[in-house]
Design a protein around this motif. Structure first.
Motif, PDB file in Angstrom:
ATOM      1  N   VAL A 189     -25.480  12.833 -38.746  1.00  0.00           N
ATOM      2  CA  VAL A 189     -24.180  13.234 -38.194  1.00  0.00           C
ATOM      3  C   VAL A 189     -23.128  12.175 -38.505  1.00  0.00           C
ATOM      4  O   VAL A 189     -21.998  12.490 -38.886  1.00  0.00           O
ATOM      5  CB  VAL A 189     -24.290  13.457 -36.672  1.00  0.00           C
ATOM      6  N   ALA A 190     -23.486  10.903 -38.363  1.00  0.00           N
ATOM      7  CA  ALA A 190     -22.562   9.800 -38.646  1.00  0.00           C
ATOM      8  C   ALA A 190     -22.109   9.839 -40.102  1.00  0.00           C
ATOM      9  O   ALA A 190     -20.914   9.703 -40.397  1.00  0.00           O
ATOM     10  CB  ALA A 190     -23.230   8.464 -38.329  1.00  0.00           C
ATOM     11  N   PHE A 191     -23.054  10.005 -41.032  1.00  0.00           N
ATOM     12  CA  PHE A 191     -22.698  10.078 -42.447  1.00  0.00           C
ATOM     13  C   PHE A 191     -21.815  11.289 -42.722  1.00  0.00           C
ATOM     14  O   PHE A 191     -20.861  11.215 -43.503  1.00  0.00           O
ATOM     15  CB  PHE A 191     -23.962  10.152 -43.307  1.00  0.00           C
ATOM     16  N   GLY A 192     -22.135  12.418 -42.082  1.00  0.00           N
ATOM     17  CA  GLY A 192     -21.353  13.635 -42.287  1.00  0.00           C
ATOM     18  C   GLY A 192     -19.916  13.483 -41.818  1.00  0.00           C
ATOM     19  O   GLY A 192     -18.975  13.914 -42.503  1.00  0.00           O
ATOM     20  N   ILE A 193     -19.723  12.868 -40.660  1.00  0.00           N
ATOM     21  CA  ILE A 193     -18.372  12.663 -40.134  1.00  0.00           C
ATOM     22  C   ILE A 193     -17.582  11.721 -41.026  1.00  0.00           C
ATOM     23  O   ILE A 193     -16.415  11.973 -41.344  1.00  0.00           O
ATOM     24  CB  ILE A 193     -18.453  12.117 -38.692  1.00  0.00           C
ATOM     25  N   ALA A 194     -18.208  10.616 -41.441  1.00  0.00           N
ATOM     26  CA  ALA A 194     -17.525   9.664 -42.316  1.00  0.00           C
ATOM     27  C   ALA A 194     -17.142  10.332 -43.639  1.00  0.00           C
ATOM     28  O   ALA A 194     -16.039  10.120 -44.158  1.00  0.00           O
ATOM     29  CB  ALA A 194     -18.423   8.453 -42.579  1.00  0.00           C
ATOM     30  N   TYR A 195     -18.035  11.148 -44.164  1.00  0.00           N
ATOM     31  CA  TYR A 195     -17.755  11.864 -45.426  1.00  0.00           C
ATOM     32  C   TYR A 195     -16.576  12.819 -45.246  1.00  0.00           C
ATOM     33  O   TYR A 195     -15.675  12.879 -46.093  1.00  0.00           O
ATOM     34  CB  TYR A 195     -18.995  12.629 -45.873  1.00  0.00           C
ATOM     35  N   PHE A 196     -16.572  13.557 -44.155  1.00  0.00           N
ATOM     36  CA  PHE A 196     -15.493  14.519 -43.894  1.00  0.00           C
ATOM     37  C   PHE A 196     -14.142  13.805 -43.773  1.00  0.00           C
ATOM     38  O   PHE A 196     -13.139  14.249 -44.357  1.00  0.00           O
ATOM     39  CB  PHE A 196     -15.780  15.299 -42.616  1.00  0.00           C
ATOM     40  N   LEU A 197     -14.104  12.696 -43.034  1.00  0.00           N
ATOM     41  CA  LEU A 197     -12.845  11.978 -42.844  1.00  0.00           C
ATOM     42  C   LEU A 197     -12.355  11.346 -44.144  1.00  0.00           C
ATOM     43  O   LEU A 197     -11.149  11.330 -44.426  1.00  0.00           O
ATOM     44  CB  LEU A 197     -13.014  10.902 -41.769  1.00  0.00           C
ATOM     45  N   PHE A 198     -13.284  10.829 -44.941  1.00  0.00           N
ATOM     46  CA  PHE A 198     -12.903  10.256 -46.236  1.00  0.00           C
ATOM     47  C   PHE A 198     -12.383  11.355 -47.164  1.00  0.00           C
ATOM     48  O   PHE A 198     -11.351  11.182 -47.827  1.00  0.00           O
ATOM     49  CB  PHE A 198     -14.108   9.558 -46.871  1.00  0.00           C
ATOM     50  N   LYS A 199     -13.085  12.467 -47.188  1.00  0.00           N
ATOM     51  CA  LYS A 199     -12.668  13.598 -48.026  1.00  0.00           C
ATOM     52  C   LYS A 199     -11.302  14.122 -47.579  1.00  0.00           C
ATOM     53  O   LYS A 199     -10.469  14.530 -48.411  1.00  0.00           O
ATOM     54  CB  LYS A 199     -13.724  14.701 -47.945  1.00  0.00           C
TER      55      LYS A 199
ATOM     56  N   MET B 113     -12.625   4.044 -46.458  1.00  0.00           N
ATOM     57  CA  MET B 113     -13.876   3.991 -45.717  1.00  0.00           C
ATOM     58  C   MET B 113     -13.682   3.377 -44.338  1.00  0.00           C
ATOM     59  O   MET B 113     -14.298   3.808 -43.362  1.00  0.00           O
ATOM     60  CB  MET B 113     -14.911   3.189 -46.503  1.00  0.00           C
ATOM     61  N   ALA B 114     -12.812   2.375 -44.245  1.00  0.00           N
ATOM     62  CA  ALA B 114     -12.564   1.724 -42.960  1.00  0.00           C
ATOM     63  C   ALA B 114     -12.005   2.709 -41.937  1.00  0.00           C
ATOM     64  O   ALA B 114     -12.256   2.586 -40.737  1.00  0.00           O
ATOM     65  CB  ALA B 114     -11.598   0.553 -43.140  1.00  0.00           C
ATOM     66  N   ALA B 115     -11.244   3.697 -42.422  1.00  0.00           N
ATOM     67  CA  ALA B 115     -10.675   4.707 -41.533  1.00  0.00           C
ATOM     68  C   ALA B 115     -11.662   5.833 -41.237  1.00  0.00           C
ATOM     69  O   ALA B 115     -11.382   6.689 -40.391  1.00  0.00           O
ATOM     70  CB  ALA B 115      -9.405   5.292 -42.159  1.00  0.00           C
ATOM     71  N   SER B 116     -12.805   5.829 -41.900  1.00  0.00           N
ATOM     72  CA  SER B 116     -13.778   6.917 -41.764  1.00  0.00           C
ATOM     73  C   SER B 116     -15.026   6.520 -40.990  1.00  0.00           C
ATOM     74  O   SER B 116     -15.616   7.342 -40.292  1.00  0.00           O
ATOM     75  CB  SER B 116     -14.198   7.413 -43.160  1.00  0.00           C
ATOM     76  N   ILE B 117     -15.434   5.275 -41.112  1.00  0.00           N
ATOM     77  CA  ILE B 117     -16.739   4.853 -40.598  1.00  0.00           C
ATOM     78  C   ILE B 117     -16.831   4.806 -39.071  1.00  0.00           C
ATOM     79  O   ILE B 117     -17.832   5.276 -38.504  1.00  0.00           O
ATOM     80  CB  ILE B 117     -17.115   3.476 -41.187  1.00  0.00           C
ATOM     81  N   PRO B 118     -15.856   4.232 -38.346  1.00  0.00           N
ATOM     82  CA  PRO B 118     -16.079   3.986 -36.909  1.00  0.00           C
ATOM     83  C   PRO B 118     -16.430   5.224 -36.093  1.00  0.00           C
ATOM     84  O   PRO B 118     -17.290   5.139 -35.204  1.00  0.00           O
ATOM     85  CB  PRO B 118     -14.743   3.378 -36.449  1.00  0.00           C
TER      86      PRO B 118
ATOM     87  N   ILE C  26      -7.581   3.526 -33.405  1.00  0.00           N
ATOM     88  CA  ILE C  26      -6.614   2.500 -33.804  1.00  0.00           C
ATOM     89  C   ILE C  26      -6.373   2.548 -35.307  1.00  0.00           C
ATOM     90  O   ILE C  26      -5.226   2.590 -35.775  1.00  0.00           O
ATOM     91  CB  ILE C  26      -7.109   1.102 -33.383  1.00  0.00           C
ATOM     92  N   ILE C  27      -7.456   2.547 -36.084  1.00  0.00           N
ATOM     93  CA  ILE C  27      -7.325   2.521 -37.546  1.00  0.00           C
ATOM     94  C   ILE C  27      -6.753   3.832 -38.067  1.00  0.00           C
ATOM     95  O   ILE C  27      -5.896   3.836 -38.959  1.00  0.00           O
ATOM     96  CB  ILE C  27      -8.694   2.230 -38.191  1.00  0.00           C
ATOM     97  N   TRP C  28      -7.205   4.945 -37.506  1.00  0.00           N
ATOM     98  CA  TRP C  28      -6.743   6.253 -37.988  1.00  0.00           C
ATOM     99  C   TRP C  28      -5.243   6.428 -37.756  1.00  0.00           C
ATOM    100  O   TRP C  28      -4.541   7.000 -38.596  1.00  0.00           O
ATOM    101  CB  TRP C  28      -7.522   7.362 -37.286  1.00  0.00           C
ATOM    102  N   LEU C  29      -4.738   5.926 -36.652  1.00  0.00           N
ATOM    103  CA  LEU C  29      -3.323   6.091 -36.336  1.00  0.00           C
ATOM    104  C   LEU C  29      -2.416   5.210 -37.188  1.00  0.00           C
ATOM    105  O   LEU C  29      -1.230   5.528 -37.355  1.00  0.00           O
ATOM    106  CB  LEU C  29      -3.077   5.806 -34.852  1.00  0.00           C
ATOM    107  N   VAL C  30      -2.946   4.113 -37.728  1.00  0.00           N
ATOM    108  CA  VAL C  30      -2.112   3.211 -38.533  1.00  0.00           C
ATOM    109  C   VAL C  30      -2.426   3.310 -40.030  1.00  0.00           C
ATOM    110  O   VAL C  30      -1.856   2.569 -40.816  1.00  0.00           O
ATOM    111  CB  VAL C  30      -2.267   1.741 -38.077  1.00  0.00           C
ATOM    112  N   ARG C  31      -3.315   4.229 -40.406  1.00  0.00           N
ATOM    113  CA  ARG C  31      -3.794   4.248 -41.793  1.00  0.00           C
ATOM    114  C   ARG C  31      -2.679   4.488 -42.813  1.00  0.00           C
ATOM    115  O   ARG C  31      -2.751   3.996 -43.938  1.00  0.00           O
ATOM    116  CB  ARG C  31      -4.890   5.301 -41.958  1.00  0.00           C
ATOM    117  N   ASN C  32      -1.653   5.239 -42.430  1.00  0.00           N
ATOM    118  CA  ASN C  32      -0.552   5.514 -43.359  1.00  0.00           C
ATOM    119  C   ASN C  32       0.621   4.558 -43.175  1.00  0.00           C
ATOM    120  O   ASN C  32       1.692   4.764 -43.763  1.00  0.00           O
ATOM    121  CB  ASN C  32      -0.080   6.964 -43.201  1.00  0.00           C
ATOM    122  N   LYS C  33       0.406   3.528 -42.375  1.00  0.00           N
ATOM    123  CA  LYS C  33       1.464   2.544 -42.131  1.00  0.00           C
ATOM    124  C   LYS C  33       1.004   1.132 -42.484  1.00  0.00           C
ATOM    125  O   LYS C  33       1.625   0.157 -42.062  1.00  0.00           O
ATOM    126  CB  LYS C  33       1.902   2.605 -40.665  1.00  0.00           C
ATOM    127  N   LYS C  34      -0.075   1.033 -43.240  1.00  0.00           N
ATOM    128  CA  LYS C  34      -0.616  -0.284 -43.558  1.00  0.00           C
ATOM    129  C   LYS C  34       0.361  -1.061 -44.429  1.00  0.00           C
ATOM    130  O   LYS C  34       0.973  -0.506 -45.347  1.00  0.00           O
ATOM    131  CB  LYS C  34      -1.969  -0.151 -44.254  1.00  0.00           C
TER     132      LYS C  34
END
Length: 331
Positions: free
Chosen positions: A31-41, A145-150, A235-243
């Protein structure tokens, strides 16, 4: 008044009790790998992973990139666990047993023990190898990946909870939980006065003649799932487009995970075979001692992560300023 919580009786390590090949821990990893894959995709599909002078990723790129990362993570997590947390040197002297899932009687026992820090290094190496082979820019992919893994990591800790492992230190807090999986060696002498007093504060009746008692503990797996998983991901997801520069999200993830994990380690039970690496008074009574100066293996590794992330932040920030000035001069 609720003074402690009983571990849910319906939870077992096996999805189907008595059938050890199907375990919640393994399912949570999937499940963890699937979620990270979906968010990265998702980030790839919305053109959020930008390269300076390279074409965008395609689906085949995403799949192979993840494959390298997952293989590296699994290898690193297992090797790290065997080398860091095995004080007997058994695996160091018999390295082929690191990936042998059977005991001496050929009973399937799985691969018990996965180290986050080992997985972090292994996953990093796996993704780095892919970038080198494919000649791709590294930092945009690592940020993705940093925005997908946690968020996926959250479910990994749920797997620990379902296994009843990595539980916390004893507590009189009403959210303390009695884990039936705690081995006899980690329970407490019911004849000692402090144990009886502690049990009474938790609303536990110690029967006359009882030799040992299982005391409530912090459900530290759930603390980690919340802070190192869900909150860090938000935290990371909300700032990912403002890095401010490439690599920022990678640094934020590394520091954020280590920061949360360092403090949660004060609630988590140190490994019984290792105890604290640093202590305030030399005591190794790891089941009772609670001091800010008692430092576990995980905390030392987290301090290294925080220091490394701060160094990386400074280097990447300086490179960003240098590139920005170079562009200004060229104009």
């Amino acid at each position: 008044m609720l003074l402690s919580i009983q571990y849910p009786s319906f939870l077992h390590p096996e999805i189907i009790p008595g059938f050890p090949l199907l375990r919640w821990y393994a399912l949570m990893y999937l499940v963890a790998f699937g979620i990270a894959y979906f968010l990265f995709k998702y980030q790839v599909a919305h053109n959020e992973i930008k390269f300076r002078s390279q074409a965008p990723l395609v689906i085949d790129d995403v799949s192979s990139f993840f494959l390298y990362g997952i293989v590296g993570l699994l290898l690193g997590a297992r090797i790290g666990s065997c080398l860091i947390y095995d004080d007997t040197l058994h695996y160091l002297l018999h390295p082929w047993l690191m990936f042998w899932p059977f005991d001496e009687y050929m009973n399937f026992v799985g691969l018990a023990g996965m180290s986050y820090h080992g997985g972090f290094i292994g996953g990093f190496i796996g993704m780095l190898v892919w970038c080198i082979i494919k000649k791709r820019e590294i930092l945009p992919l690592f940020d993705g990946m940093a925005a997908s893994i946690p968020l996926g990591y959250t479910f990994g800790r749920f797997g620990n909870f379902f296994n009843g492992e990595l539980y916390g230190r004893i507590t009189t807090s009403p959210i303390g939980m009695i884990f039936p999986q705690v081995p006899i060696s980690e329970r407490f002498d019911a004849t000692e006065s402090w144990v009886r007093t502690f049990a009474e504060q938790c609303g536990i009746v110690v029967p006359d003649g009882a030799q040992i008692v299982n005391l409530p503990r912090h459900p530290s797996q759930l603390y980690e799932a919340l802070f190192e998983g869900l909150i860090l991901w938000l935290i990371i997801w909300l700032v990912r487009n403002k890095k401010p520069f490439q690599g920022f999200l990678s640094v934020l993830y590394t520091f954020g995970y280590a920061f949360f994990r360092f403090f949660i380690e004060y609630f988590r039970q140190p490994d019984a075979n290792i105890g604290f690496r640093i202590t305030a008074d030399g005591s190794q009574e790891i089941f009772r001692v609670s001091s800010l100066f008692n430092i576990s293996t995980g905390q030392i590794l987290c301090l290294v992560m925080m220091l490394g992330s701060l160094v990386a932040f400074f280097i990447l920030w300086r490179l960003h300023i240098k590139q920005k000035n170079a562009c200004t001069d060229a104009d």
